[in-house]
Design an enzyme around this catalytic site. Structure first.
Site, PDB file in Angstrom:
ATOM      1  N   ASP A  36       0.827  -1.211   0.000  1.00  0.00           N
ATOM      2  CA  ASP A  36       0.000   0.000   0.000  1.00  0.00           C
ATOM      3  C   ASP A  36       0.860   1.260   0.000  1.00  0.00           C
ATOM      4  OD1 ASP A  36      -2.007  -1.780   0.156  1.00  0.00           O
ATOM      5  OD2 ASP A  36      -2.803  -1.117   2.102  1.00  0.00           O
ATOM      6  N   GLU A  38       3.686   1.850  -1.302  1.00  0.00           N
ATOM      7  CA  GLU A  38       4.222   2.167  -2.627  1.00  0.00           C
ATOM      8  C   GLU A  38       3.118   2.788  -3.495  1.00  0.00           C
ATOM      9  OE1 GLU A  38       7.004   2.467  -3.772  1.00  0.00           O
ATOM     10  OE2 GLU A  38       6.921   2.272  -5.956  1.00  0.00           O
ATOM     11  N   TYR A  39       1.932   2.237  -3.374  1.00  0.00           N
ATOM     12  CA  TYR A  39       0.788   2.809  -4.107  1.00  0.00           C
ATOM     13  C   TYR A  39       0.597   4.272  -3.689  1.00  0.00           C
ATOM     14  CZ  TYR A  39      -3.884   3.445  -6.038  1.00  0.00           C
ATOM     15  OH  TYR A  39      -4.951   3.919  -6.754  1.00  0.00           O
ATOM     16  N   ASP A  40       0.608   4.491  -2.375  1.00  0.00           N
ATOM     17  CA  ASP A  40       0.396   5.853  -1.866  1.00  0.00           C
ATOM     18  C   ASP A  40       1.467   6.812  -2.392  1.00  0.00           C
ATOM     19  OD1 ASP A  40      -1.749   4.880  -0.540  1.00  0.00           O
ATOM     20  OD2 ASP A  40      -0.763   4.746   1.421  1.00  0.00           O
ATOM     21  N   SER A  85     -36.205  -6.799 -15.580  1.00  0.00           N
ATOM     22  CA  SER A  85     -36.244  -7.519 -14.341  1.00  0.00           C
ATOM     23  C   SER A  85     -36.304  -9.010 -14.682  1.00  0.00           C
ATOM     24  CB  SER A  85     -37.507  -7.030 -13.659  1.00  0.00           C
ATOM     25  OG  SER A  85     -37.753  -7.793 -12.588  1.00  0.00           O
ATOM     26  N   GLU A 117     -25.145 -17.682 -12.441  1.00  0.00           N
ATOM     27  CA  GLU A 117     -24.338 -16.782 -11.607  1.00  0.00           C
ATOM     28  C   GLU A 117     -25.099 -16.487 -10.334  1.00  0.00           C
ATOM     29  OE1 GLU A 117     -24.342 -12.978 -13.662  1.00  0.00           O
ATOM     30  OE2 GLU A 117     -24.182 -14.024 -15.558  1.00  0.00           O
ATOM     31  N   LYS A 119     -27.163 -14.585  -7.671  1.00  0.00           N
ATOM     32  CA  LYS A 119     -28.033 -13.405  -7.725  1.00  0.00           C
ATOM     33  C   LYS A 119     -27.638 -12.515  -6.567  1.00  0.00           C
ATOM     34  CE  LYS A 119     -32.754 -11.847  -8.367  1.00  0.00           C
ATOM     35  NZ  LYS A 119     -32.637 -10.658  -7.581  1.00  0.00           N
ATOM     36  N   ASP A 121     -27.446  -9.521  -3.972  1.00  0.00           N
ATOM     37  CA  ASP A 121     -28.472  -8.719  -3.312  1.00  0.00           C
ATOM     38  C   ASP A 121     -27.942  -7.306  -3.139  1.00  0.00           C
ATOM     39  OD1 ASP A 121     -30.927  -8.369  -2.340  1.00  0.00           O
ATOM     40  OD2 ASP A 121     -30.604  -9.393  -0.433  1.00  0.00           O
ATOM     41  N   ARG A 140     -31.126   1.826 -11.789  1.00  0.00           N
ATOM     42  CA  ARG A 140     -32.092   1.213 -12.670  1.00  0.00           C
ATOM     43  C   ARG A 140     -33.420   1.984 -12.646  1.00  0.00           C
ATOM     44  NH1 ARG A 140     -35.522  -3.148 -11.153  1.00  0.00           N
ATOM     45  NH2 ARG A 140     -36.501  -4.027 -12.969  1.00  0.00           N
ATOM     46  N   GLU A 177     -24.297  -5.054 -10.591  1.00  0.00           N
ATOM     47  CA  GLU A 177     -24.922  -4.886  -9.283  1.00  0.00           C
ATOM     48  C   GLU A 177     -23.895  -4.276  -8.331  1.00  0.00           C
ATOM     49  OE1 GLU A 177     -28.043  -6.018  -9.325  1.00  0.00           O
ATOM     50  OE2 GLU A 177     -28.662  -6.399  -7.271  1.00  0.00           O
ATOM     51  N   TYR A 229     -22.637  -7.808 -15.061  1.00  0.00           N
ATOM     52  CA  TYR A 229     -23.215  -9.051 -15.558  1.00  0.00           C
ATOM     53  C   TYR A 229     -23.925  -8.954 -16.906  1.00  0.00           C
ATOM     54  CZ  TYR A 229     -27.046  -7.090 -12.711  1.00  0.00           C
ATOM     55  OH  TYR A 229     -27.968  -6.271 -12.124  1.00  0.00           O
ATOM     56  N   LYS A 294     -29.200 -17.906 -17.107  1.00  0.00           N
ATOM     57  CA  LYS A 294     -29.405 -17.226 -18.391  1.00  0.00           C
ATOM     58  C   LYS A 294     -29.062 -18.176 -19.540  1.00  0.00           C
ATOM     59  CE  LYS A 294     -27.763 -13.018 -16.179  1.00  0.00           C
ATOM     60  NZ  LYS A 294     -26.686 -12.056 -16.019  1.00  0.00           N
ATOM     61  N   LYS A 318     -34.751 -18.327  -6.529  1.00  0.00           N
ATOM     62  CA  LYS A 318     -34.616 -17.696  -5.209  1.00  0.00           C
ATOM     63  C   LYS A 318     -34.419 -18.770  -4.151  1.00  0.00           C
ATOM     64  CE  LYS A 318     -35.557 -13.219  -5.916  1.00  0.00           C
ATOM     65  NZ  LYS A 318     -36.684 -12.486  -5.451  1.00  0.00           N
ATOM     66  N   CYS A 412     -54.475  -3.631  29.080  1.00  0.00           N
ATOM     67  CA  CYS A 412     -53.811  -3.084  27.892  1.00  0.00           C
ATOM     68  C   CYS A 412     -52.418  -2.612  28.321  1.00  0.00           C
ATOM     69  CB  CYS A 412     -54.622  -1.921  27.328  1.00  0.00           C
ATOM     70  SG  CYS A 412     -53.707  -0.957  26.125  1.00  0.00           S
ATOM     71  N   CYS A 415     -52.647   1.593  27.881  1.00  0.00           N
ATOM     72  CA  CYS A 415     -53.557   2.458  28.643  1.00  0.00           C
ATOM     73  C   CYS A 415     -54.047   1.771  29.916  1.00  0.00           C
ATOM     74  CB  CYS A 415     -54.732   2.907  27.784  1.00  0.00           C
ATOM     75  SG  CYS A 415     -55.934   1.609  27.489  1.00  0.00           S
ATOM     76  N   CYS A 430     -58.097  -4.049  23.043  1.00  0.00           N
ATOM     77  CA  CYS A 430     -58.273  -3.031  24.076  1.00  0.00           C
ATOM     78  C   CYS A 430     -59.448  -2.187  23.613  1.00  0.00           C
ATOM     79  CB  CYS A 430     -57.003  -2.195  24.184  1.00  0.00           C
ATOM     80  SG  CYS A 430     -57.273  -0.626  25.016  1.00  0.00           S
ATOM     81  N   CYS A 436     -56.967   5.301  24.345  1.00  0.00           N
ATOM     82  CA  CYS A 436     -55.715   4.550  24.503  1.00  0.00           C
ATOM     83  C   CYS A 436     -54.681   5.193  23.572  1.00  0.00           C
ATOM     84  CB  CYS A 436     -55.941   3.085  24.129  1.00  0.00           C
ATOM     85  SG  CYS A 436     -54.423   2.132  24.007  1.00  0.00           S
TER      86      CYS A 436
HETATM   87  S1  IVH Z   1     -29.248 -10.062 -15.059  1.00  0.00           S
HETATM   88  C1  IVH Z   1     -32.450  -9.402 -18.040  1.00  0.00           C
HETATM   89  N1  IVH Z   1     -27.616 -11.069 -13.279  1.00  0.00           N
HETATM   90  O1  IVH Z   1     -31.728  -9.054 -10.126  1.00  0.00           O
HETATM   91  C2  IVH Z   1     -31.428  -9.691 -17.036  1.00  0.00           C
HETATM   92  N2  IVH Z   1     -29.347  -9.634 -12.532  1.00  0.00           N
HETATM   93  O2  IVH Z   1     -34.560  -9.603 -10.551  1.00  0.00           O
HETATM   94  C3  IVH Z   1     -31.433  -8.735 -15.923  1.00  0.00           C
HETATM   95  N3  IVH Z   1     -29.360  -9.236 -10.146  1.00  0.00           N
HETATM   96  O3  IVH Z   1     -32.547  -5.956 -11.499  1.00  0.00           O
HETATM   97  C4  IVH Z   1     -30.442  -8.807 -14.918  1.00  0.00           C
HETATM   98  N4  IVH Z   1     -27.623 -10.467  -9.662  1.00  0.00           N
HETATM   99  O4  IVH Z   1     -30.541  -6.065  -9.970  1.00  0.00           O
HETATM  100  C5  IVH Z   1     -28.680 -10.285 -13.504  1.00  0.00           C
HETATM  101  N5  IVH Z   1     -26.105 -11.995 -11.799  1.00  0.00           N
HETATM  102  C6  IVH Z   1     -27.145 -11.220 -12.027  1.00  0.00           C
HETATM  103  C7  IVH Z   1     -27.809 -10.546 -10.992  1.00  0.00           C
HETATM  104  C8  IVH Z   1     -28.922  -9.759 -11.298  1.00  0.00           C
HETATM  105  C9  IVH Z   1     -28.558  -9.669  -9.175  1.00  0.00           C
HETATM  106  C10 IVH Z   1     -30.526  -8.370  -9.924  1.00  0.00           C
HETATM  107  C11 IVH Z   1     -30.595  -7.170 -10.824  1.00  0.00           C
HETATM  108  C12 IVH Z   1     -31.950  -7.211 -11.470  1.00  0.00           C
HETATM  109  C13 IVH Z   1     -32.690  -8.151 -10.586  1.00  0.00           C
HETATM  110  C14 IVH Z   1     -33.752  -8.872 -11.367  1.00  0.00           C
END
Ligand code: IVH
Length: 673
Positions: A36, A38-40, A85, A117, A119, A121, A140, A177, A229, A294, A318, A412, A415, A430, A436
């Protein structure tokens, strides 16, 4: 250019390259190659040159990540290609159906190649690069319009300000994301706690909250990260043939992609990937809530196309709701708007899927009996998404010796009035009504809520204070509040006090439906309020109606009729209504029911699902009902139309299976027009 300047330019250029390269190794590849310090040192040298030769300063310099001028607001960004989505699958069998539907559409029974991949959060963002330079980052939003959050996204070290490699496209809109890894989340919350400010409920909220800060210096303090992604669109370079190749290409440009992504063939292999990922989940440095599957070939993706807002070529599997084992420390009893007493479990804090849970609902006294739960018992709590955690079951075999029966309250908790237990009734109430304080607070919160009088700025904490200080003893007194009184309250100042006062004044011009709903009559939701308004057209007539007349209204049965009638018999309620009218509350004449039958939607049954972007679900529902349509909560053969918004899930599949007409919001607008 002077010799001195050109030497400086050359050095600055080389420093930027070196620094970007190290940054990439550190933040993207997770493989730092220099210390670090050296980076600095290199960083300071670059800063020095840029200070001495300001003409050499460029936006994509690593010294320019954090701006120091807060924005006044975020500008709107229109997405040229909508940010879609995903449809959801809640169990592994649904993945098989997903593959089958693809095979059917393609007319090819052979196993489909997918990329799987995690998903993530976090928060979906779009990054726009022009000639390799980051020129814009956006949220988005509703998928069509987002907010320009460039200054915040620039602070994320794993987002390159300048793309690398030999195949830099002229234009590239890439999607990904933004997340806050668990370690950063814990550190952030610790800091929040030390400062005595609100902690974030989960990493996603923290990431979203950080990107929504107008001052980029705040986002810069939060160790946000990104995984890219997808390509939204691209100019100047050929599009890869598969999603796997897209990820490899993005990686070659210096963008961070998830190393867990893998190509698999057929639904069984997808299911196996999902099972493995569920096991791996707890070991990952960030939160995930499922797997995105996908279709790998971009040509097939195109052929498959979209339904409403989600692609047919991708699905989000999910993970099931998360559970955790903890101990019940006690039970608190809360009083709701209608006086209903709800038991809430106080738990030994436990992490459920990365969120610390210390309270969970026990619904009602019957639930306590059903679970046979006792204080000190070990219990399983679960939470699914943002849903309130609940006590799922009791570990009977681990019942400790000191397990204690939960005693039903005799009074309650707020009250102190005596509670009456009625044989056969699940809910204990109540009876003190607005005398109350708990019920008064809830009644006011209901009155000011979005679907009722919609008084902006009148939050829960403010209402609590107004009642605790004795400033308001019924909803009508809200309109007597003075700016000076409001300004003296906690977290208020002259400006916010004036805003609340203005919002109160604005709310005086309302609708009969909102007014009726806001009164908080038992069992009168916004749909019933609308039916009442449309059938009687005036408050006086509703007040004067007997139970039989009330029951003549569609959807109003004997119990609701009784509640309504009873409400308007109470002297106290009539006084408050008078006071509200005296304060100037009014509404336009109500469109009478008969007119509605001319609408195309009149008499039709609609189901709304997914997230709508043009109106809220409540608004869509209200508009439909205004024109005489019925809005139901579940899809059946009787459903005429399903309005599918984003992330439409099982209702959409059911509607498709039943042959129900599926429309999107735009089509809905057309029908309503
Ligand atoms: S692809 C048409 N890949 O999930 C494809 N989305 O429910 C659209 N998300 O709004 C997204 N990980 O925010 C894709 N590996 C991933 C993801 C991902 C999280 C979220 C993304 C999207 C939401 C859809």
């Amino acid at each position: 250019m002077s010799a001195e300047l050109s030497a400086a330019a050359e050095e600055a250029d080389s420093l930027r390259k070196t620094l970007n390269d190290h940054s990439y190794r550190y933040y993207v590849s997770d493989a730092p190659s220099i210390p670090d310090s050296e980076y600095d040192r290199l960083f300071c040298r670059l800063q020095e040159i840029e200070k001495n030769f300001p003409s050499l300063l460029v936006q994509e310099s690593p010294t320019q990540r954090v701006g120091d001028i807060p924005l006044s607001h975020f500008e709107e960004v229109k997405h040229e290609v909508p940010m879609l989505s995903l449809g959801n699958a809640f169990d592994l069998e649904e993945l098989g159906e997903f593959e089958k539907s693809i095979q059917k559409q393609l007319g090819d029974e052979s196993p489909v190649s997918f990329t799987c991949e995690p998903k993530l959060d976090g928060l979906a963002v779009s990054l726009l690069y022009e000639n390799g330079k980051l020129v814009r980052a956006a949220t988005r939003g509703d998928g069509h319009t987002g907010e320009n959050i460039t200054s915040n996204v620039r602070t994320i070290f794993s987002v390159p300000l300048q793309l690398m490699g030999d195949n830099i496209p002229q234009k590239l809109e890439v999607r990904g994301e933004v997340i806050l890894p668990l370690k950063g989340f814990a550190q952030l919350n610790q800091k929040q706690e030390e400062k005595g400010v609100k902690v974030f409920a989960n990493p996603r909220n923290a990431a979203a909250g950080s990107l929504r800060q107008l001052d980029p210096r705040i986002a810069a303090e939060r160790p946000l990260d990104i995984y890219c992604y997808a390509i939204g669109w691209m100019e100047g370079e050929p599009l890869p043939l598969t999603h796997g190749e897209v990820l490899a290409y993005l990686k070659s440009l210096g963008l961070k992609v998830n190393p867990e992504a893998a190509q698999v063939k057929g639904a069984d292999a997808v299911a196996e990937y999902c099972r493995n990922m569920a096991e791996k989940r707890a070991k990952l440095a960030y939160e995930i809530d499922g797997v995105v599957v996908k279709v790998d070939s971009l040509a097939l993706q195109e052929e498959l196309g979209f339904v409403t807002r989600a692609p047919r070529w991708a699905i989000a599997y999910k993970f099931p709701a998360e559970e955790a084992l903890t101990q019940l420390l006690g039970v608190d009893f809360q009083v709701g708007r209608t006086g209903a007493i709800t038991p809430v479990a106080r738990l030994k804090p436990v992490s459920v899927g990365g969120v610390t849970v210390s309270n969970a609902t026990l619904h009602n006294l019957d639930e306590i009996k059903r679970l046979d739960v006792r204080i000190n018992d070990f219990v399983v709590v679960c939470r699914a998404g943002d849903v309130i955690p609940k006590v799922q079951r009791v570990m009977m075999e681990q019942r400790p010796d000191n397990a204690e029966q939960i005693r039903h309250p005799e009074h309650c908790p707020v009250c102190k009035s005596e509670l009456e237990y009625i044989e056969g009734e699940v809910i204990v109430r109540c009876d003190a009504g607005l005398a109350c304080q708990a019920q008064l607070k809830e009644a006011i919160k209901h009155f000011v809520s979005r679907r009722a009088l919609d008084i902006e700025g009148m939050g829960s904490k403010l209402v609590d204070q107004l009642v605790d200080e004795g400033l308001v003893t019924n909803v009508a007194e809200l309109y007597q509040l003075q700016v000076e009184q409001l300004a003296k309250l906690e977290r208020m100042g002259p400006k916010s006090a004036q805003n609340v006062k203005d919002a109160l004044d604005k709310s005086k011009q309302s609708t009969l439906q909102r007014f009726l709903y806001g009164l908080g009559i038992r069992e009168v939701g916004d749909a019933t309020a609308l039916s009442l308004a449309r059938n009687f057209a005036s408050l006086e007539k509703i007040q004067a109606a007997d139970e039989e007349q009330l029951m003549a209204v569609e959807d109003i049965g004997p119990i609701v009729a009784q509640h309504i009638h009873h409400f308007f018999q109470q002297e106290e309620n009539l006084k408050v209504i008078h006071a509200l009218l005296d304060a100037g509350l009014q509404w336009e004449a109500v469109a009478v029911a008969e007119q509605a039958s001319e609408s195309q939607v009149a008499g039709k049954t609609f189901v709304l699902t997914g997230t709508l972007s043009r109106f809220t679900r409540q608004e869509a529902k209200a508009k439909l009902q205004e024109q005489g349509a019925k809005v139901s909560g579940s899809v059946s053969k009787k459903t005429d139309y399903l309005v599918a918004g984003e992330e439409a899930g099982s209702k959409l599949s059911k509607a498709q299976a039943l042959g129900v007409i599926v429309i999107d919001e735009q089509q809905l607008e057309g029908l309503l027009a």
